[in-house]
Design a protein around this motif. Structure first.
Motif, PDB file in Angstrom:
ATOM      1  N   ASP A 127       0.784  -1.462  -0.411  1.00  0.00           N
ATOM      2  CA  ASP A 127       0.126  -0.135   0.049  1.00  0.00           C
ATOM      3  C   ASP A 127       0.683   1.325   0.171  1.00  0.00           C
ATOM      4  O   ASP A 127       0.907   2.028   0.891  1.00  0.00           O
ATOM      5  CB  ASP A 127      -0.723  -0.168   1.155  1.00  0.00           C
ATOM      6  CG  ASP A 127      -1.544   0.923   1.416  1.00  0.00           C
ATOM      7  OD1 ASP A 127      -2.298   1.629   0.255  1.00  0.00           O
ATOM      8  OD2 ASP A 127      -2.356   1.624   2.425  1.00  0.00           O
ATOM      9  N   PRO A 128       1.512   1.470  -0.810  1.00  0.00           N
ATOM     10  CA  PRO A 128       2.470   2.893  -1.175  1.00  0.00           C
ATOM     11  C   PRO A 128       1.978   4.053  -0.793  1.00  0.00           C
ATOM     12  O   PRO A 128       0.814   4.189  -0.949  1.00  0.00           O
ATOM     13  CB  PRO A 128       2.752   2.537  -2.388  1.00  0.00           C
ATOM     14  CG  PRO A 128       2.594   1.648  -3.742  1.00  0.00           C
ATOM     15  CD  PRO A 128       1.099   1.015  -2.023  1.00  0.00           C
ATOM     16  N   PRO A 129       2.446   4.623  -0.873  1.00  0.00           N
ATOM     17  CA  PRO A 129       1.786   6.694  -0.566  1.00  0.00           C
ATOM     18  C   PRO A 129       1.622   6.586  -2.273  1.00  0.00           C
ATOM     19  O   PRO A 129       2.637   6.256  -2.420  1.00  0.00           O
ATOM     20  CB  PRO A 129       2.605   7.469   0.120  1.00  0.00           C
ATOM     21  CG  PRO A 129       3.579   6.405  -0.228  1.00  0.00           C
ATOM     22  CD  PRO A 129       3.599   5.377   0.154  1.00  0.00           C
ATOM     23  N   THR A 130       0.791   7.656  -2.375  1.00  0.00           N
ATOM     24  CA  THR A 130       0.331   8.780  -2.720  1.00  0.00           C
ATOM     25  C   THR A 130       1.524   9.287  -3.751  1.00  0.00           C
ATOM     26  O   THR A 130       2.259   9.650  -2.861  1.00  0.00           O
ATOM     27  CB  THR A 130      -0.762   9.287  -3.231  1.00  0.00           C
ATOM     28  OG1 THR A 130      -1.111  10.271  -2.833  1.00  0.00           O
ATOM     29  CG2 THR A 130      -1.814   8.201  -2.707  1.00  0.00           C
ATOM     30  N   THR A 131       1.035   9.902  -5.015  1.00  0.00           N
ATOM     31  CA  THR A 131       2.312  11.484  -5.232  1.00  0.00           C
ATOM     32  C   THR A 131       2.361  12.195  -4.520  1.00  0.00           C
ATOM     33  O   THR A 131       3.314  12.747  -4.039  1.00  0.00           O
ATOM     34  CB  THR A 131       1.987  11.446  -6.729  1.00  0.00           C
ATOM     35  OG1 THR A 131       3.278  10.024  -8.105  1.00  0.00           O
ATOM     36  CG2 THR A 131       3.254  12.537  -7.207  1.00  0.00           C
ATOM     37  N   ARG A 132       0.638  12.446  -4.240  1.00  0.00           N
ATOM     38  CA  ARG A 132       0.532  13.775  -3.933  1.00  0.00           C
ATOM     39  C   ARG A 132       0.991  13.752  -2.189  1.00  0.00           C
ATOM     40  O   ARG A 132       1.907  14.346  -1.212  1.00  0.00           O
ATOM     41  CB  ARG A 132      -0.708  14.069  -3.428  1.00  0.00           C
ATOM     42  CG  ARG A 132      -1.136  15.265  -2.360  1.00  0.00           C
ATOM     43  CD  ARG A 132      -0.631  17.007  -3.044  1.00  0.00           C
ATOM     44  NE  ARG A 132      -0.699  18.009  -2.167  1.00  0.00           N
ATOM     45  CZ  ARG A 132      -2.195  18.300  -2.023  1.00  0.00           C
ATOM     46  NH1 ARG A 132      -2.796  18.112  -3.375  1.00  0.00           N
ATOM     47  NH2 ARG A 132      -2.579  19.257  -1.282  1.00  0.00           N
TER      48      ARG A 132
END
Length: 205
Positions: free
Chosen positions: A32-37
């Motif tokens: 569950d990687p973080p979003t670009t933002r």
């Protein structure tokens, strides 16, 4: 966008904390990687290093042609020269979907990087105002369109964290932005066409 970030995750994993392999805990975090933002919001807000590296020089293009000012309707029997006054603002867009004019850490890093690499500033918006003459024949309508010169920059942010962020000390985040080219004149074009019967009834009745 998540797919592009996942690719960055795989690359970042190779340099994370100098490890040759990920631990099971880190591998689980990658599910569950973080979003670009979410990542970019940490730029200068929890990072030791946040740098934008352009892939190459800006690519020039023309923005979409669109009408500026009001239309000029000639309801007389003679050729008429109309002066159309207009003011038009060109904004920027980017892969994150937020304005680079806002006070985000990554926005300031981006602007400084552009100025350092290309010796000119990045414009998040540019407003141009003018009065343009149009020669409109009888029973015709005239209007003005404008196309702004744009520039697109692609690259990636290199972000170093003092503590693992979603399992990694180092992240590489792809980023792309398009904005008005500084000090570049736009293209203005005059157009005319016959009025429709509806337009004649509305403007010449």
């Amino acid at each position: 966008m998540k797919r592009r970030v996942r690719l960055s995750v795989l690359f970042a994993a190779l340099v994370t904390a100098g490890s040759a392999a990920l631990t099971p805990t880190v591998a689980q975090a990658d599910d569950d990687p973080p979003t670009t933002r979410e990542l970019l919001d940490k730029c200068d807000n929890g990072t030791d290093v946040c740098e934008f590296h352009p892939d190459g020089p800006p690519k020039d293009s023309m923005g979409e042609a669109h009408q500026v000012g009001d239309s000029a309707f000639n309801c007389t029997d003679d050729l008429q020269r109309s002066t159309v006054g207009w003011s038009d603002t060109t904004g920027e867009s980017n892969s994150v979907g937020v304005s680079l004019s806002a006070e985000y850490g990554f926005a300031e890093v981006f602007k400084v990087s552009i100025e350092t690499n290309y010796q000119h500033t990045w414009e998040s918006s540019h407003t141009e105002s003018e009065q343009t003459n149009i020669d409109v024949k009888p029973d015709e309508v005239g209007w003005v369109t404008r196309e702004a010169q744009m520039q697109t920059v692609k690259g990636q942010y290199e972000m170093h964290f003092p503590d693992p962020f979603h399992g990694h000390y180092i992240w590489y985040v792809p980023f792309e932005a398009t904005g008005p080219k500084p000090d570049a004149p736009s293209t203005k074009t005059q157009h005319t066409r016959p009025m429709t019967e509806e337009e004649k009834a509305q403007h010449c009745g």
